[in-house]
Write an enzyme that holds these catalytic residues in place. Structure first.
Site, mmCIF file in Angstrom:
data_model
loop_
_atom_site.group_PDB
_atom_site.id
_atom_site.type_symbol
_atom_site.label_atom_id
_atom_site.label_comp_id
_atom_site.label_asym_id
_atom_site.label_seq_id
_atom_site.Cartn_x
_atom_site.Cartn_y
_atom_site.Cartn_z
ATOM 1 C CE LYS A 67 -29.126 -17.066 -18.897
ATOM 2 N NZ LYS A 67 -27.790 -17.068 -18.283
ATOM 3 N NE ARG A 111 -24.859 -19.340 -17.455
ATOM 4 C CZ ARG A 111 -24.472 -18.628 -18.503
ATOM 5 N NH1 ARG A 111 -23.245 -18.142 -18.588
ATOM 6 N NH2 ARG A 111 -25.330 -18.401 -19.485
ATOM 7 C CG ASP A 160 -12.171 -2.052 -14.358
ATOM 8 O OD1 ASP A 160 -12.890 -3.061 -14.360
ATOM 9 O OD2 ASP A 160 -12.503 -0.969 -14.874
ATOM 10 C CG ASP A 217 -21.471 -11.870 -24.253
ATOM 11 O OD1 ASP A 217 -21.079 -10.882 -24.918
ATOM 12 O OD2 ASP A 217 -22.179 -11.760 -23.240
#
Length: 319
Positions: A67, A111, A160, A217
């Site tokens: 990817k 995913r 949020d 991440d």
């Protein structure tokens, strides 16, 4: 051999939440058993463009793929485009022929949502009633879908920094727009923000809560009060990735958390090699995103597309 081209529109017609959950759980189990190959992500950082690219290769169950994905947080504001845009190339490992090229943006969202669902399936207390969403963007939507597929209807607590984003999610999925503190007090809490400072405090959590920390991440990112990690039971998706760029990366760097305090990987729990929850402790799943999840879901979508005759075929690579 022709290459199958699958657009985002075509993938939407092929995907089901159950397909995603099955593929991602299979990927975690293979990872836990050591039955897969996944070299580390390659990062191409481009601060002058306020973003980065990542190359994510993997091999699982006779399928290989890579990817090419980005993270450009300023895209919506600067260009009116999504933060994440990606392509996926699925290859035949025997002949090296490209089997398919498909939209990787939806693949990434699906995913990742499924990963949070699988983590909650194995780490949350039975029969949760409330799901807290800290961050109400694209990722919150797929996390809601995955959790509803596993647990049935859950009361959604939406928080949020943008009230408009929270209300938009409420209009689409239901639930209540609440304070950050109230959302953090749910049975299952999913955080999906780009924050570099903790947004969820330890004292806001209820005993026995499970947290899916999905936002961190990259190095320097963190969403959780470090005490949540030091006092809870932490599971990561992959050791190399998490230590470098997961939720644990900042507390480890600052000396607040030791690597030996990490309970294990989610794959080890799914494979039955390590225990998951024990009693009323707080459990945390630190998700950085595995290339194995991508290849498992890409192969599943490819198989469905071939069965249904969906997509265009092109001769891209010469014989």
């Amino acid at each position: 051999m022709s290459t199958l081209i699958l657009s985002a529109k075509e993938l939407r017609g092929l995907y089901t939440v159950e397909l995603g959950l099955d593929a991602v759980e299979r990927a975690f189990r293979a990872h836990g058993r050591g039955e897969s190959l996944m070299p580390p992500k390659v990062y191409l950082s481009l601060p002058q463009y306020d973003g980065d690219f990542r190359a994510m290769p993997a091999f699982l169950d006779g399928a290989a793929g890579v990817k090419w994905v980005n993270a450009h947080p300023q895209n919506p504001k600067k260009h009116g485009l999504p933060t994440v845009r990606a392509l996926y190339i699925l290859s035949d490992p025997d002949t090296a022929s490209p089997l398919a090229i498909l939209d990787g943006t939806l693949l990434t969202a699906w995913r990742t949502g499924a990963a949070g669902g699988v983590a909650s399936k194995f780490l949350a207390k039975p029969k949760p009633r409330t799901l807290g969403l800290v961050g109400c963007g694209v990722q919150a939507r797929v996390l809601i879908d995955a959790h509803r597929a596993i647990f049935g209807e859950l009361e959604l607590l939406l928080a949020d920094v943008s009230e408009a984003s929270a209300k938009a999610l409420q209009a689409e999925k239901g639930g209540r727009v609440v304070s950050l503190q109230e959302a953090s007090g749910a049975d299952i809490v999913c955080t999906s923000t780009p924050s570099r400072t903790p947004v969820v405090k330890r004292e806001w959590l209820k005993p026995g809560a499970h947290i899916n920390a999905m936002g961190a991440d990259a190095p320097g990112k963190q969403e959780l009060d470090p005490r949540i990690l030091t006092e809870g039971r932490v599971f990561i998706d992959d050791t190399d990735q998490a230590l470098h760029s997961g939720e644990v990366n900042v507390p480890l760097h600052d000396g607040l958390l030791r690597a030996e305090q990490i309970a294990g990987t989610l794959g080890e729990v799914v494979a039955g090699k390590k225990p998951g929850r024990a009693g009323d402790e707080v459990t945390i799943f630190d998700s950085t995103g595995l290339a194995l999840q991508d290849v498992a879901l890409a192969r599943a979508l490819y198989d469905v597309a071939r069965t249904r005759g969906v997509g265009q075929t092109l001769d891209i690579v010469g014989g």
